[in-house]
Design a protein around this motif. Sequence first.
Motif, PDB file in Angstrom:
ATOM      1  N   SER A 126       0.831  -1.208   0.000  1.00 13.25           N
ATOM      2  CA  SER A 126       0.000   0.000   0.000  1.00 13.25           C
ATOM      3  C   SER A 126       0.866   1.259   0.000  1.00 13.25           C
ATOM      4  N   ALA A 127       2.002   1.223   0.685  1.00 12.10           N
ATOM      5  CA  ALA A 127       2.917   2.370   0.660  1.00 12.10           C
ATOM      6  C   ALA A 127       3.499   2.558  -0.738  1.00 12.10           C
ATOM      7  N   GLN A 128       3.832   1.455  -1.389  1.00 11.80           N
ATOM      8  CA  GLN A 128       4.363   1.545  -2.756  1.00 11.80           C
ATOM      9  C   GLN A 128       3.350   2.231  -3.672  1.00 11.80           C
ATOM     10  N   LYS A 129       2.106   1.799  -3.614  1.00 13.29           N
ATOM     11  CA  LYS A 129       1.048   2.393  -4.444  1.00 13.29           C
ATOM     12  C   LYS A 129       0.857   3.876  -4.109  1.00 13.29           C
ATOM     13  N   PHE A 130       0.899   4.193  -2.834  1.00 14.48           N
ATOM     14  CA  PHE A 130       0.747   5.577  -2.381  1.00 14.48           C
ATOM     15  C   PHE A 130       1.828   6.466  -2.982  1.00 14.48           C
ATOM     16  N   TYR A 131       3.074   6.035  -2.885  1.00 13.72           N
ATOM     17  CA  TYR A 131       4.172   6.851  -3.415  1.00 13.72           C
ATOM     18  C   TYR A 131       4.121   6.940  -4.933  1.00 13.72           C
ATOM     19  N   GLN A 132       3.809   5.851  -5.606  1.00 10.41           N
ATOM     20  CA  GLN A 132       3.706   5.875  -7.062  1.00 10.41           C
ATOM     21  C   GLN A 132       2.585   6.817  -7.507  1.00 10.41           C
ATOM     22  N   LYS A 133       1.467   6.783  -6.802  1.00  8.02           N
ATOM     23  CA  LYS A 133       0.337   7.676  -7.093  1.00  8.02           C
ATOM     24  C   LYS A 133       0.760   9.138  -6.965  1.00  8.02           C
ATOM     25  N   ASN A 134       1.715   9.405  -6.098  1.00  4.24           N
ATOM     26  CA  ASN A 134       2.194  10.765  -5.854  1.00  4.24           C
ATOM     27  C   ASN A 134       3.395  11.140  -6.711  1.00  4.24           C
ATOM     28  N   GLY A 135       3.697  10.350  -7.727  1.00  2.00           N
ATOM     29  CA  GLY A 135       4.727  10.710  -8.694  1.00  2.00           C
ATOM     30  C   GLY A 135       6.128  10.223  -8.382  1.00  2.00           C
ATOM     31  N   TYR A 136       6.279   9.360  -7.398  1.00  2.57           N
ATOM     32  CA  TYR A 136       7.594   8.803  -7.078  1.00  2.57           C
ATOM     33  C   TYR A 136       7.864   7.625  -8.011  1.00  2.57           C
ATOM     34  N   VAL A 137       9.082   7.570  -8.503  1.00  6.51           N
ATOM     35  CA  VAL A 137       9.487   6.555  -9.468  1.00  6.51           C
ATOM     36  C   VAL A 137      10.568   5.675  -8.851  1.00  6.51           C
ATOM     37  N   GLU A 138      10.404   4.379  -9.004  1.00 13.68           N
ATOM     38  CA  GLU A 138      11.407   3.448  -8.492  1.00 13.68           C
ATOM     39  C   GLU A 138      12.722   3.650  -9.222  1.00 13.68           C
ATOM     40  N   VAL A 139      13.812   3.755  -8.444  1.00 15.21           N
ATOM     41  CA  VAL A 139      15.137   3.938  -9.044  1.00 15.21           C
ATOM     42  C   VAL A 139      16.068   2.760  -8.775  1.00 15.21           C
ATOM     43  N   LYS A 140      15.797   1.998  -7.722  1.00 11.13           N
ATOM     44  CA  LYS A 140      16.614   0.815  -7.460  1.00 11.13           C
ATOM     45  C   LYS A 140      15.987  -0.007  -6.343  1.00 11.13           C
ATOM     46  N   ARG A 141      16.555  -1.186  -6.154  1.00  5.53           N
ATOM     47  CA  ARG A 141      16.151  -2.064  -5.050  1.00  5.53           C
ATOM     48  C   ARG A 141      17.411  -2.519  -4.326  1.00  5.53           C
ATOM     49  N   GLY A 142      17.243  -2.856  -3.080  1.00  7.69           N
ATOM     50  CA  GLY A 142      18.357  -3.333  -2.288  1.00  7.69           C
ATOM     51  C   GLY A 142      17.838  -3.916  -0.990  1.00  7.69           C
ATOM     52  N   PHE A 143      18.717  -4.056  -0.020  1.00 10.74           N
ATOM     53  CA  PHE A 143      18.327  -4.582   1.277  1.00 10.74           C
ATOM     54  C   PHE A 143      18.697  -3.572   2.353  1.00 10.74           C
ATOM     55  N   LEU A 144      17.778  -3.370   3.272  1.00 11.81           N
ATOM     56  CA  LEU A 144      17.977  -2.432   4.370  1.00 11.81           C
ATOM     57  C   LEU A 144      17.353  -3.048   5.613  1.00 11.81           C
ATOM     58  N   GLY A 145      18.135  -3.197   6.661  1.00 16.29           N
ATOM     59  CA  GLY A 145      17.623  -3.758   7.906  1.00 16.29           C
ATOM     60  C   GLY A 145      17.031  -5.147   7.750  1.00 16.29           C
ATOM     61  N   GLY A 146      17.542  -5.912   6.797  1.00 18.20           N
ATOM     62  CA  GLY A 146      17.062  -7.269   6.606  1.00 18.20           C
ATOM     63  C   GLY A 146      15.859  -7.393   5.676  1.00 18.20           C
ATOM     64  N   PHE A 147      15.376  -6.281   5.134  1.00 20.27           N
ATOM     65  CA  PHE A 147      14.217  -6.300   4.257  1.00 20.27           C
ATOM     66  C   PHE A 147      14.595  -5.871   2.850  1.00 20.27           C
ATOM     67  N   GLU A 148      13.974  -6.512   1.859  1.00 21.29           N
ATOM     68  CA  GLU A 148      14.128  -6.020   0.501  1.00 21.29           C
ATOM     69  C   GLU A 148      13.447  -4.657   0.438  1.00 21.29           C
ATOM     70  N   THR A 149      14.160  -3.693  -0.102  1.00 23.98           N
ATOM     71  CA  THR A 149      13.726  -2.301  -0.063  1.00 23.98           C
ATOM     72  C   THR A 149      13.664  -1.724  -1.466  1.00 23.98           C
ATOM     73  N   ILE A 150      12.643  -0.903  -1.693  1.00 22.69           N
ATOM     74  CA  ILE A 150      12.491  -0.186  -2.960  1.00 22.69           C
ATOM     75  C   ILE A 150      12.814   1.277  -2.697  1.00 22.69           C
ATOM     76  N   TYR A 151      13.682   1.847  -3.526  1.00 19.45           N
ATOM     77  CA  TYR A 151      14.074   3.241  -3.416  1.00 19.45           C
ATOM     78  C   TYR A 151      13.376   4.033  -4.507  1.00 19.45           C
ATOM     79  N   TYR A 152      12.797   5.163  -4.128  1.00 20.77           N
ATOM     80  CA  TYR A 152      12.053   6.009  -5.055  1.00 20.77           C
ATOM     81  C   TYR A 152      12.666   7.408  -5.135  1.00 20.77           C
ATOM     82  N   GLN A 153      12.356   8.080  -6.240  1.00 21.08           N
ATOM     83  CA  GLN A 153      12.809   9.455  -6.462  1.00 21.08           C
ATOM     84  C   GLN A 153      11.673  10.239  -7.099  1.00 21.08           C
ATOM     85  N   LYS A 154      11.632  11.523  -6.793  1.00 24.43           N
ATOM     86  CA  LYS A 154      10.677  12.437  -7.441  1.00 24.43           C
ATOM     87  C   LYS A 154      11.372  13.759  -7.693  1.00 24.43           C
TER      88      LYS A 154
END
Length: 156
Positions: A126-154
């Motif tokens: 739901s957070a991913q959809k929220f940020y995408q709806k607000n114009g944030y674009v995925e720029v990369k993926r990685g791991f942070l604190g043990g979780f697969e993480t999506i990084y966005y930019q606007k």
Amino acid sequence: MPISNFKIRRYKDIDKHKVFRLHTFALKKATAFCKHGHWDEDFKNIENVYLKNKGEFLVGILDNKLIAMGALKKISIDIAEIKRMRVHPKFQRKGFGQFILNRLEEKARKLGYKYLYLDTTIRQASAQKFYQKNGYVEVKRGFLGGFETIYYQKRL
């Protein structure tokens, strides 16, 4: 509860324990909580990390209860990061997070930032959809604190 009762204000020291509790509770409910660690250090010094460093930390209050929060953290002269976006699970999908994000983006523009970055875990669809709806674009993926993480930019 009418959204008209929702007020946004700048973080105060009296909010310290409430914002940390909201942070922990919301992440646990989203199954995105690992444990507390060095990545939570900013909570010990919100004033210097955010408020006195060309950033912002907002809290959302509904009927005298802190139910939402979000922060803007300076990365460089042109770049800031949206941090600590949390809405109590009971109040999600009612527009409270949108109000906080809008205010943070407005502040970022006033401060002269050209780009905003943020991240969320793969588990938080739901957070991913929220940020995408607000114009944030995925720029990369990685791991942070043990979780697969999506990084966005606007671009502002």
